[in-house]
Scaffold this motif. Structure first.
Motif, PDB file in Angstrom:
ATOM      1  N   TRP A 127       1.447  -1.411   0.313  1.00  0.00           N
ATOM      2  CA  TRP A 127      -0.058  -0.131  -0.001  1.00  0.00           C
ATOM      3  C   TRP A 127       0.404   0.824  -0.131  1.00  0.00           C
ATOM      4  CZ3 TRP A 127      -5.394  -0.349   0.246  1.00  0.00           C
ATOM      5  CH2 TRP A 127      -6.402  -0.751   0.645  1.00  0.00           C
ATOM      6  N   VAL A 128       0.648   1.957  -1.106  1.00  0.00           N
ATOM      7  CA  VAL A 128       1.572   3.669  -0.876  1.00  0.00           C
ATOM      8  C   VAL A 128       0.262   4.949  -0.698  1.00  0.00           C
ATOM      9  CG1 VAL A 128       2.884   5.088  -2.351  1.00  0.00           C
ATOM     10  CG2 VAL A 128       2.971   2.313  -2.319  1.00  0.00           C
ATOM     11  N   ASN A 129       0.453   5.132   0.168  1.00  0.00           N
ATOM     12  CA  ASN A 129       0.226   6.113   0.179  1.00  0.00           C
ATOM     13  C   ASN A 129       0.323   8.163  -0.428  1.00  0.00           C
ATOM     14  OD1 ASN A 129      -1.418   9.115   1.755  1.00  0.00           O
ATOM     15  ND2 ASN A 129       0.757   9.974   2.257  1.00  0.00           N
ATOM     16  N   THR A 130      -0.676   7.784  -1.818  1.00  0.00           N
ATOM     17  CA  THR A 130      -0.530   8.646  -3.111  1.00  0.00           C
ATOM     18  C   THR A 130      -0.784   9.698  -2.810  1.00  0.00           C
ATOM     19  OG1 THR A 130      -2.364   7.938  -3.819  1.00  0.00           O
ATOM     20  CG2 THR A 130      -0.361   6.385  -4.327  1.00  0.00           C
ATOM     21  N   GLU A 131      -1.737  10.280  -1.448  1.00  0.00           N
ATOM     22  CA  GLU A 131      -2.215  11.623  -1.505  1.00  0.00           C
ATOM     23  C   GLU A 131      -1.796  12.482  -0.924  1.00  0.00           C
ATOM     24  OE1 GLU A 131      -4.743  13.561   2.372  1.00  0.00           O
ATOM     25  OE2 GLU A 131      -6.027  11.733   1.706  1.00  0.00           O
ATOM     26  N   THR A 132      -0.272  12.377  -0.706  1.00  0.00           N
ATOM     27  CA  THR A 132       1.043  13.544  -0.336  1.00  0.00           C
ATOM     28  C   THR A 132       2.240  13.058  -0.770  1.00  0.00           C
ATOM     29  OG1 THR A 132      -0.211  13.967   1.026  1.00  0.00           O
ATOM     30  CG2 THR A 132       1.479  14.966   1.020  1.00  0.00           C
ATOM     31  N   ALA A 133       2.914  13.880  -1.947  1.00  0.00           N
ATOM     32  CA  ALA A 133       4.093  13.748  -2.001  1.00  0.00           C
ATOM     33  C   ALA A 133       5.424  14.980  -1.652  1.00  0.00           C
ATOM     34  CB  ALA A 133       4.464  13.688  -3.495  1.00  0.00           C
ATOM     35  N   TYR A 134       5.371  14.154   0.070  1.00  0.00           N
ATOM     36  CA  TYR A 134       6.119  14.455   0.793  1.00  0.00           C
ATOM     37  C   TYR A 134       7.577  15.564   0.247  1.00  0.00           C
ATOM     38  CZ  TYR A 134       2.648  12.844   3.771  1.00  0.00           C
ATOM     39  OH  TYR A 134       2.111  12.509   4.895  1.00  0.00           O
ATOM     40  N   ASP A 135       8.387  16.680   0.795  1.00  0.00           N
ATOM     41  CA  ASP A 135       9.102  17.777  -0.219  1.00  0.00           C
ATOM     42  C   ASP A 135      10.391  16.905   0.771  1.00  0.00           C
ATOM     43  OD1 ASP A 135       7.403  19.242  -1.400  1.00  0.00           O
ATOM     44  OD2 ASP A 135       7.308  20.718   0.292  1.00  0.00           O
TER      45      ASP A 135
END
Length: 573
Positions: A127-135
């Motif tokens: 599972w990947v948290n695709t909601e946010t790409a962190y800086d």
């Protein structure tokens, strides 16, 4: 080189009590140096002490040599223990017709051909948290304390997250949670544009799935924001056409499967698109050849060690090794027992006959071994191996070669009237066993094995005597009458040799162990004799010093009287 007996500590070393050093000789009597006379006398009387000390050093040297031999035999026996059963001695090799599957095989595998179809590979649940790409990995994802809840196979695991935790810190927190350990793990994915939180099941398989049920107040995360980028699934295969149903499969949670066919581990690399891949299992005769040559080299070294120690052969003249021989009947027995095992037929084996069957190879001489009888040879008394003949034997019947070396507690019956059910490894003596039994009125009424009464239970016979203990037979011919036959318990040459060497180095009753103890007892006795002799010499020295001191005093008195008389005579003149 000095040696110290392991038993010498039981003997108290003698402490001299001589008064030398308290008495001095001035030589006033007649100029004689009595100290030199005493020293010469003690030296002359010390021949027995020197003899005892020489014997002690010799016996300690023998102990050292015997311990070295015992250690060498133990090391060789360790090698034998790693190859004294067929599944250990066998070397098998697997060949695969295509590259979607690889195999590892061991000695438990049977020669033959198998087929395998791979419908799907085992995969981990991702599972990947695709909601946010962190800086960055240092981005704070928890402004305050919160809880991340993850479901694993129906179990909810709550992970407490401290306020101020970064993305990297969240990964560390998840992986450090004791309840999540061995179930799932976290990592960070960098696609070049940003950093994403990844959750992955530790193991593959359809039973090892995860789902995110609550993200708390974590920044940039929500339950809906996690995507199942790879669904966990089990590997699905058919082996040798089984299971037969089109939609039926053997399922495992790993792509390395070693519990379907004994002795074979299938390593699944990709699916086979419905096509069957052929897996061929055969003997690895090259590896078996190497095993046999290793056995031969180590065995010959043990033979050479005993030959050198007993004086059967000597070191080469230019050798730097110090040679010493032991005239020991016990070592002669060990040597001759080894030679007998190597030259005789394997226990429980019977010569092959086209009509009645049997064992194709029953002695090492049939596969290229012979003893070097040339006394001028460097390998005199050792086993010589004809490598071409061994290779021919391995090509002809590798299973028979392996059995000759490594058969262990294998029971067989030469009679149609009874079969061997089982034997007890290490208890039931290897070799041939004569079985006699009587059936009367449709009942098994009596039985003996090797002339000793056996236990009867229904139609089974159990050897309880010392000659056949543990030999368990089943009678199939239930007709009345007196019957006789032979049961054989087979043991290969490695097992027979290993058992014999165990008796040699046993810590309590081993031949070499008892021999070492005998020499240690001799050393202890010599320590006592040395103690007594040193005590005697010290007493002698003390006595001599006193006697010569008295003599010196007398001579001194005479000298004084002589001087006085000389002076008086001179005055008269």
């Amino acid at each position: 080189m000095g040696y110290v007996s392991s038993l010498s500590s039981t003997v108290t070393a003698y402490e001299p009590v001589t008064t030398s050093g308290e008495i001095s000789f001035s030589g006033l009597g007649n100029g004689t140096d009595f100290s030199e006379i005493i020293d010469a006398t003690i030296d002359a009387e010390s021949y027995q002490l020197e003899n005892y000390e020489s014997q002690k050093a010799e016996n300690e040297y023998i102990i050292d040599l015997l311990e070295q031999l015992s250690d060498a035999i133990d090391d060789f026996n360790d090698t034998l223990d790693d190859m004294d059963e067929l599944d250990e001695f066998y070397s098998m090799v697997g060949t695969v017709s295509d590259d979607q599957v690889d195999v590892d095989v061991d000695g438990n595998a049977d020669v033959g051909i198998h087929t395998i179809i791979v419908n799907q590979l085992a995969l981990q649940d991702v599972w990947v948290n695709t909601e946010t790409a962190y800086d960055s990995e240092e981005t704070v994802v928890a402004s305050s304390a919160t809880t991340l809840s993850i479901d694993f196979d129906g179990e909810t695991i709550d992970i407490d997250v401290a306020g101020g935790t970064t993305l990297e810190g969240l990964v560390t927190t998840i992986n450090g949670n004791v309840n999540a350990r061995d179930k799932f793990e976290a990592s960070i994915l960098d696609d070049g544009d940003g950093y994403y939180l990844v959750l992955k099941s530790t193991d593959a398989g359809s039973d090892n799935t995860i789902s995110i049920t609550d993200t708390g107040t974590l920044t940039g995360m929500s339950v809906a924001g996690f995507e199942n980028t790879q669904a966990g699934q089990s590997a699905q295969i058919k082996v040798d056409g089984f299971p037969t149903g089109a939609d039926d499969w053997i399922e495992r949670d790993s792509n390395s499967i070693d519990d379907v066919v004994e002795g074979i581990e299938f390593n699944l690399l990709s699916t086979t698109d419905g096509e069957a891949i052929q897996v061929s299992i055969d003997y690895d005769t090259d590896d078996m050849f190497d095993t046999i040559t290793e056995f031969t080299e180590e065995l010959n070294q043990i033979i050479l060690d005993i030959q050198l120690l007993t004086g059967r052969v000597t070191e080469e003249e230019d050798s730097d090794e110090e040679t010493y021989t032991i005239d020991s009947y016990a070592l002669d027995i060990v040597y001759n027992e080894m030679k007998s095992i190597l030259s005789s037929s394997a226990l429980g084996f019977t010569r092959y006959d086209e009509d009645t069957g049997g064992d194709y190879y029953t002695a090492l001489s049939q596969i290229g071994f012979e003893t070097d009888t040339d006394e001028g040879s460097d390998t005199y008394g050792q086993l010589i191996l004809d490598e071409d003949e061994l290779e021919e034997a391995l090509d002809n019947d590798p299973a028979a070669v392996a059995a000759l070396f490594a058969a262990r507690s294998e029971g067989e019956s030469d009679s149609e009237g009874f079969q061997v059910i089982s034997v007890i490894d290490g208890v039931t003596p290897a070799g041939e066993h004569n079985v006699e039994y009587t059936v009367s009125g449709g009942v098994l009424v009596s039985a003996t094995i090797d002339g000793q009464e056996a236990s009867i239970d229904g139609w089974t016979i159990l050897g309880t005597g010392s000659k056949s203990k543990g030999l368990y037979l089943s009678v199939s011919d239930e007709g009345d009458g007196d019957f006789e036959g032979t049961a054989r318990v087979k043991q290969g040459k490695i097992g027979e040799l290993s058992d014999s060497l165990d008796d040699v180095t046993s810590s309590e009753t081993g031949t070499i162990t008892l021999l070492i103890e005998n020499y240690e007892e001799l050393v202890t006795n010599l320590d006592n004799q040395i103690y007594n002799e040193e005590k005697r010499l010290d007493a002698l020295e003390t006595s001599l010093e006193r006697r010569y001191a008295a003599l010196d005093a007398t001579l001194s008195s005479y000298e004084n009287q002589s001087s006085l008389l000389t002076s008086l005579t001179a005055q008269l003149d």
